[in-house]
Design an enzyme around this catalytic site. Structure first.
Site, PDB file in Angstrom:
ATOM      1  N   TYR A 440       0.809  -1.221   0.000  1.00  0.00           N
ATOM      2  CA  TYR A 440       0.000   0.000   0.000  1.00  0.00           C
ATOM      3  C   TYR A 440       0.839   1.266   0.000  1.00  0.00           C
ATOM      4  O   TYR A 440       2.021   1.255   0.291  1.00  0.00           O
ATOM      5  CB  TYR A 440      -1.054   0.009   1.096  1.00  0.00           C
ATOM      6  N   GLU A 441       0.170   2.366  -0.397  1.00  0.00           N
ATOM      7  CA  GLU A 441       0.826   3.656  -0.653  1.00  0.00           C
ATOM      8  C   GLU A 441       1.882   3.541  -1.747  1.00  0.00           C
ATOM      9  O   GLU A 441       2.868   4.277  -1.758  1.00  0.00           O
ATOM     10  CB  GLU A 441       1.435   4.256   0.634  1.00  0.00           C
ATOM     11  N   GLY A 442       1.665   2.628  -2.672  1.00  0.00           N
ATOM     12  CA  GLY A 442       2.579   2.445  -3.796  1.00  0.00           C
ATOM     13  C   GLY A 442       3.500   1.265  -3.566  1.00  0.00           C
ATOM     14  O   GLY A 442       4.272   1.245  -2.607  1.00  0.00           O
ATOM     15  N   GLN A 447       7.488   2.755  -6.163  1.00  0.00           N
ATOM     16  CA  GLN A 447       8.453   3.615  -5.470  1.00  0.00           C
ATOM     17  C   GLN A 447       9.783   3.651  -6.226  1.00  0.00           C
ATOM     18  O   GLN A 447      10.444   4.695  -6.304  1.00  0.00           O
ATOM     19  CB  GLN A 447       8.684   3.111  -4.044  1.00  0.00           C
TER      20      GLN A 447
END
Length: 603
Positions: A440-442, A447
């Protein structure tokens, strides 16, 4: 049940001795309030809250999970009471602006507390976790009215926030979202659509939930350039600012997950929900990035926290568990067998965990210092430099610390042997909880593309040069220091190679853009290992100086030098493999056709 003791001595080493936080705080506006006594009190009280309040709820929360009844979600037993204590203790407002009811202390202090929370109860920590990002987004992009309505409540913690991006058909590619925002006659918008994977999207801990939602206006351009941001509360505030009429937003279902069972991961349905535009139309993604960047740093801290928790419990077990005799002869002849900590392979696993915990802590606190400067620094040039470094290091913090965090928690299970696979010891929960941090969050791949593509290559390598120059300066200053030669010489070589690898990828990418994607994850991991190498070299220097000065803590500083040596000799060489894979290029990855992937079985 797993135990936990906040690593206060190591925190103080990094903050006070290595990074000189007292001087750093003294230079920040409002930082003068963060005196050593105040910082010490915050660390100790945070450690107490984490160990005594959150830790006992971690396993039970995992086993109970959340319950959805009639559109309402109940968090596991004890979570709501713990959250009330959290709010009463003033923890949500620690680093917020006093204008909005905050205490005005540096962001870095809140990040230290976050590590303790993540080590003791990651699922619980996700309920207040996104509120800080929601508050930041509204502080930077919200109207005066929106700030007056929502910001103080979020800062106080009586309301919580979420980030609603992902939809069933799209994750990272947000240009594909289908949620729509239709203007109403009074200047508001009707938001209609479905969002998935929404952490803490519905719960009973706070009186209201403030959703920040990405949606598209009727006349929006295609793709990511047509995304707008809206604030959509669960309850519409009344004239006094209290929760009033229920809005058209509801939890449709709870996701059944591998881990973080104590957190409500929700499918959220917006049915003509009343929302309010945040920032300019069609600029929602840029506004949301304020929240996303904070969340990425937060997820990196989750990786660190789980690493520390796994290490502490694996170490305690290894000191107690008796199995076989040491190869060199009995180490505990009075016992029927030796504790497993005498065995080299168990030591390899424990030292890997220890190095990643201590190295990750240095990286987080180094990055936290940069964040303080970006937010509160008075010198424009210093702020610009800090912002460049923060942008470069954020994807490394997020992805590298979660990758090695997952490795570390797996090693924790391995130290326990078969007992690690059994639920009662709590080690397998750490692995399950850690697995989501790489997603999650990429994801790590996203990233890595951000680091290599956006941050490094799009700046023509200038952002990387800011950091490699800092490392080069350190190496030059210490190249005559015989006590640090074992660290400085290999670090200097890798620092130079970092630039060479970057240039090589850039040259290949001029002819084939796939080279960037092919190299990106190995490049990120290489960057992470070199970054921790730099910080361990600085830690070794600080420890050597403390040993030379004498004192009562020689054992602590000796252990720091030995841990740095292990990192350089047993973990940093992983850069050799990553460099070789980077140099292999895209061809081995792209040569197989889609059909050739499936040869040997029928799809």
């Amino acid at each position: 049940m797993p135990d936990y003791q906040a690593p206060l001595r190591d925190l103080r080493f990094v903050m006070d001795e290595m990074l000189d936080y007292p001087a750093h705080y003294a230079r920040l506006p409002g930082g003068e309030e963060a005196t050593p006594d105040v910082v010490s009190a915050i660390l100790e009280e945070g450690a107490r809250f984490a160990r005594e309040v959150l830790l006992p709820l971690n396993q039970s929360g995992d086993q109970q999970g959340c319950l959805l009844e009639g559109g309402e979600v109940k968090a596991p037993k004890g979570f709501k009471e713990a959250y009330q204590q959290y709010v009463e203790g003033g923890w949500p407002s620690l680093a917020a602006d006093p204008v909005h009811g905050g205490q005005g202390l540096p962001h870095s202090l809140a990040m230290v507390l976050n590590e303790m929370v993540c080590s003791t109860n990651l699922a619980w920590g996700m309920y207040p976790g996104l509120s800080h990002g929601a508050a930041d987004a509204l502080r930077h992009h919200g109207t005066d009215e929106q700030q007056a309505t929502y910001l103080t409540k979020l800062v106080e913690g009586v309301w919580t926030g979420t980030m609603c991006l992902t939809e069933p058909h799209c994750g990272t590619d947000l240009g594909l979202i289908k949620t729509r925002a239709v203007p109403t006659a009074d200047g508001a918008y009707e938001i209609t659509g479905t969002k998935i994977f929404i952490s803490a999207g519905e719960h009973d801990l706070a009186e209201n939930i403030v959703h920040l939602v990405l949606a598209k206006l009727p006349d929006a351009p295609e793709g990511s350039k047509g995304i707008s941001l809206f604030v959509v509360p669960k309850f519409l505030p009344d004239a006094e600012g209290n929760p009033g009429e229920r809005n058209g937003v509801a939890c449709g279902s709870l996701e059944h997950k591998m881990g973080i069972h104590g957190n409500a991961t929700c499918v959220m349905n917006f049915d003509a929900a009343r929302g309010f535009l945040v920032g300019p139309p069609n600029k929602g993604l840029a506004c949301m990035f304020t929240m996303m960047n904070a969340a990425r740093l937060g997820v990196g801290i989750q990786g660190l926290g789980l690493t520390e928790a796994s290490f502490q419990n694996a170490l305690a077990y290894a000191r107690d568990r008796l199995q076989m005799r040491a190869l060199s002869g009995p180490q505990a002849p009075e016992k029927p067998a030796d504790p497993i900590i005498v065995h080299p392979d168990v030591r390899r696993m424990l030292l890997t965990q220890k190095a990643f915990a201590e190295g990750g802590r240095m990286l987080v606190l180094y990055t936290a210092q940069l964040l303080d400067i970006v937010e509160h620094g008075q010198d424009a040039a210093e702020r610009e430099r800090a912002e460049t470094l923060l942008g470069l290091l954020t994807p490394i913090v997020k992805a590298f610390l979660t990758e090695v965090g997952f490795e570390a928690t797996n090693e924790g299970v391995q130290v326990f042997g078969g007992h690690g696979f059994i639920q009662e010891w709590g080690m397998e929960q750490l692995v399950r909880d850690a697995r989501i941090t790489r997603l999650y969050e990429g994801t790590t791949g996203i990233q890595a593309l951000d680091l290599l593509g956006r941050k490094v290559l799009m700046s023509q390598g200038e952002s990387l040069k800011v950091f490699t120059k800092e490392i080069h300066k350190f190496c030059k200053a210490e190249e005559g220091n015989a006590e640090l030669a074992e660290f400085v010489a290999p670090l200097a070589k890798l620092n130079a190679e970092w630039g060479e690898l970057t240039m090589g990828i850039g040259m290949k990418a001029m002819n084939d853009r796939e080279e960037v994607g092919a190299a990106s994850v190995d490049y990120l991991m290489y960057s992470g290992y070199v970054t921790l190498g730099y910080l361990f070299a600085r830690a070794a220097k600080q420890a050597r100086e403390a040993l030379a000065a004498g004192g009562e803590e020689a054992a602590f500083y000796e252990a720091k030098v030995k841990t740095a040596r292990f990192y350089f000799q047993r973990l940093l060489p992983r850069t050799l493999a990553h460099a070789r894979m980077i140099q292999a290029g895209a061809e081995p990855l792209m040569a197989l056709t889609s059909e050739e992937f499936g040869l040997g079985f029928e799809i």
